[in-house]
Structures are given as C-alpha cells and as structure tokens.
Design a protein around this motif. Structure first.
Motif, PDB file in Angstrom:
ATOM      1  N   ARG A  67       0.786  -1.412   0.073  1.00  0.00           N
ATOM      2  CA  ARG A  67       0.176  -0.131  -0.075  1.00  0.00           C
ATOM      3  C   ARG A  67       0.689   1.308  -0.099  1.00  0.00           C
ATOM      4  O   ARG A  67       0.330   2.450   0.113  1.00  0.00           O
ATOM      5  N   ASP A  68       2.316   1.089  -0.193  1.00  0.00           N
ATOM      6  CA  ASP A  68       3.101   2.202   0.120  1.00  0.00           C
ATOM      7  C   ASP A  68       3.349   2.775  -1.620  1.00  0.00           C
ATOM      8  O   ASP A  68       4.129   2.292  -2.453  1.00  0.00           O
ATOM      9  N   VAL A  69       2.205   3.397  -2.059  1.00  0.00           N
ATOM     10  CA  VAL A  69       2.323   3.870  -3.171  1.00  0.00           C
ATOM     11  C   VAL A  69       2.158   5.351  -3.527  1.00  0.00           C
ATOM     12  O   VAL A  69       1.483   5.920  -2.769  1.00  0.00           O
ATOM     13  N   GLU A  70       2.683   6.055  -4.547  1.00  0.00           N
ATOM     14  CA  GLU A  70       2.378   7.516  -4.458  1.00  0.00           C
ATOM     15  C   GLU A  70       1.601   7.731  -6.256  1.00  0.00           C
ATOM     16  O   GLU A  70       1.954   6.796  -7.030  1.00  0.00           O
ATOM     17  N   VAL A  71       0.746   8.520  -6.121  1.00  0.00           N
ATOM     18  CA  VAL A  71       0.230   8.941  -7.452  1.00  0.00           C
ATOM     19  C   VAL A  71       0.955  10.057  -7.992  1.00  0.00           C
ATOM     20  O   VAL A  71       1.466  10.741  -7.437  1.00  0.00           O
ATOM     21  N   ARG A  72       1.300   9.602  -9.483  1.00  0.00           N
ATOM     22  CA  ARG A  72       2.153  10.730 -10.110  1.00  0.00           C
ATOM     23  C   ARG A  72       1.415  11.022 -11.460  1.00  0.00           C
ATOM     24  O   ARG A  72       0.424  10.403 -11.822  1.00  0.00           O
ATOM     25  N   VAL A  73       1.921  12.033 -12.255  1.00  0.00           N
ATOM     26  CA  VAL A  73       1.488  12.561 -13.316  1.00  0.00           C
ATOM     27  C   VAL A  73       2.566  12.120 -14.225  1.00  0.00           C
ATOM     28  O   VAL A  73       3.595  12.502 -14.396  1.00  0.00           O
ATOM     29  N   SER A  74       2.045  11.617 -15.406  1.00  0.00           N
ATOM     30  CA  SER A  74       2.863  10.978 -16.490  1.00  0.00           C
ATOM     31  C   SER A  74       3.425  12.343 -17.394  1.00  0.00           C
ATOM     32  O   SER A  74       2.437  13.378 -17.680  1.00  0.00           O
ATOM     33  N   LEU A  75       4.308  12.267 -18.043  1.00  0.00           N
ATOM     34  CA  LEU A  75       4.948  13.193 -18.862  1.00  0.00           C
ATOM     35  C   LEU A  75       4.185  12.941 -20.384  1.00  0.00           C
ATOM     36  O   LEU A  75       3.932  13.966 -21.247  1.00  0.00           O
ATOM     37  N   GLY A  76       3.486  11.921 -20.576  1.00  0.00           N
ATOM     38  CA  GLY A  76       2.864  11.611 -21.673  1.00  0.00           C
ATOM     39  C   GLY A  76       3.512  11.167 -22.859  1.00  0.00           C
ATOM     40  O   GLY A  76       3.189  11.136 -23.947  1.00  0.00           O
ATOM     41  N   LEU A  77       4.865  10.814 -22.675  1.00  0.00           N
ATOM     42  CA  LEU A  77       5.772  10.402 -23.839  1.00  0.00           C
ATOM     43  C   LEU A  77       6.161   8.966 -23.837  1.00  0.00           C
ATOM     44  O   LEU A  77       6.087   8.442 -22.727  1.00  0.00           O
ATOM     45  N   GLY A  78       6.089   8.544 -24.859  1.00  0.00           N
ATOM     46  CA  GLY A  78       6.166   6.828 -25.035  1.00  0.00           C
ATOM     47  C   GLY A  78       6.229   6.610 -26.658  1.00  0.00           C
ATOM     48  O   GLY A  78       6.777   7.193 -27.266  1.00  0.00           O
ATOM     49  N   THR A  79       6.012   5.161 -26.772  1.00  0.00           N
ATOM     50  CA  THR A  79       6.273   4.514 -27.905  1.00  0.00           C
ATOM     51  C   THR A  79       5.035   3.966 -28.343  1.00  0.00           C
ATOM     52  O   THR A  79       4.181   3.012 -27.625  1.00  0.00           O
ATOM     53  N   LEU A  80       4.678   4.147 -29.656  1.00  0.00           N
ATOM     54  CA  LEU A  80       3.584   3.321 -30.079  1.00  0.00           C
ATOM     55  C   LEU A  80       3.685   1.826 -30.369  1.00  0.00           C
ATOM     56  O   LEU A  80       4.794   1.582 -31.116  1.00  0.00           O
ATOM     57  N   VAL A  81       3.017   0.970 -29.465  1.00  0.00           N
ATOM     58  CA  VAL A  81       3.376  -0.477 -29.815  1.00  0.00           C
ATOM     59  C   VAL A  81       2.773  -1.166 -30.823  1.00  0.00           C
ATOM     60  O   VAL A  81       3.287  -1.932 -31.535  1.00  0.00           O
ATOM     61  N   GLU A  82       1.501  -0.993 -30.895  1.00  0.00           N
ATOM     62  CA  GLU A  82       0.770  -1.707 -31.882  1.00  0.00           C
ATOM     63  C   GLU A  82      -0.460  -0.518 -32.075  1.00  0.00           C
ATOM     64  O   GLU A  82      -0.909   0.247 -31.284  1.00  0.00           O
ATOM     65  N   TYR A  83      -1.001  -0.743 -33.285  1.00  0.00           N
ATOM     66  CA  TYR A  83      -2.290   0.100 -33.878  1.00  0.00           C
ATOM     67  C   TYR A  83      -3.123  -0.496 -34.974  1.00  0.00           C
ATOM     68  O   TYR A  83      -2.372  -1.540 -35.657  1.00  0.00           O
ATOM     69  N   THR A  84      -4.272  -0.245 -35.020  1.00  0.00           N
ATOM     70  CA  THR A  84      -4.995  -0.596 -36.090  1.00  0.00           C
ATOM     71  C   THR A  84      -5.871   0.433 -36.394  1.00  0.00           C
ATOM     72  O   THR A  84      -6.167   1.371 -35.785  1.00  0.00           O
ATOM     73  N   VAL A  85      -6.161   0.687 -37.966  1.00  0.00           N
ATOM     74  CA  VAL A  85      -6.943   1.608 -38.587  1.00  0.00           C
ATOM     75  C   VAL A  85      -8.466   1.284 -38.797  1.00  0.00           C
ATOM     76  O   VAL A  85      -8.403   0.046 -39.430  1.00  0.00           O
ATOM     77  N   LEU A  86      -9.367   1.702 -38.316  1.00  0.00           N
ATOM     78  CA  LEU A  86     -10.598   1.713 -38.511  1.00  0.00           C
ATOM     79  C   LEU A  86     -11.306   2.446 -39.583  1.00  0.00           C
ATOM     80  O   LEU A  86     -11.306   3.676 -39.491  1.00  0.00           O
ATOM     81  N   TYR A  87     -11.727   1.802 -40.631  1.00  0.00           N
ATOM     82  CA  TYR A  87     -12.413   2.431 -41.925  1.00  0.00           C
ATOM     83  C   TYR A  87     -13.954   2.709 -41.597  1.00  0.00           C
ATOM     84  O   TYR A  87     -14.316   3.427 -42.188  1.00  0.00           O
TER      85      TYR A  87
END
Length: 102
Positions: free
Chosen positions: A44-64
């Motif tokens: 239960r020793d956790v802290e809430v943080r705010v992400s910088l929002g930077l990362g890598t796209l791992v997978e994606y799909t395009v919905l037509y």
C-alpha cells in the motif's frame, strides 16, 4: 445526470487532461489507472504521479468502418502506447498522420 459546464470542467481539469498513475515505492512497479495498492506486490506504499505523456506506439489498427455517429472521425486509429514511466494504455491516436505511424 449533471451537464458539463465550463466551471465544472475547469475544476476537474487535473483529472480530465492528465494521465495519473501509481508507482510502488516497495517494488518500483508503475501502473495505470492509479490505485491505492500495488498490482504486483500488494504493497500500500504507492504514490500517485502525473505522466509526462511520452512513449512509444506499440501496436495500432486503422478503423475505416466506424459507427454512424463517428463518421466525421473516419478513418480512426486505435493504438497501444508504452509510456516512458513503464506502463501501457490504449486509446484513439489523434493528431497523427496514418502514413507516419510505425
């Protein structure tokens, strides 16, 4: 049900427009959404943080083919992003040209 008003959205902006996650102080795990206890070691020793929002796209799909109410957004890209903080999340990928995604 309450309608969203400008003052209400302003008060909720920190929750609406930021990615809040938890980081365990005991084992170092990061997880989203934020929780009161660690999903890896149950500490239960956790802290809430705010992400910088930077990362890598791992997978994606395009919905037509999208629902009628979303035709203005077609084609729509749905993807999984691994954020630099160590967790993954999925959602609609916006402000990106489909041909530039890899």
């Amino acid at each position: 049900m309450l309608k969203d008003s400008a003052p209400r959205i302003w008060r909720m902006r920190n929750n609406l427009y930021r990615i809040r996650y938890s980081k365990c102080k005991a084992c170092g795990a990061s997880f989203y959404p934020a929780r009161a206890s660690c999903i890896r070691c149950s500490s239960r020793d956790v802290e809430v943080r705010v992400s910088l929002g930077l990362g890598t796209l791992v997978e994606y799909t395009v919905l037509y083919q999208v629902p009628a109410r979303m035709q203005d957004n077609a084609p729509m890209v749905i993807g999984v992003v691994r954020l630099d903080e160590g967790f993954e999340l999925y959602g609609v990928i916006v402000d990106a040209d489909i041909k530039d995604l890899r």
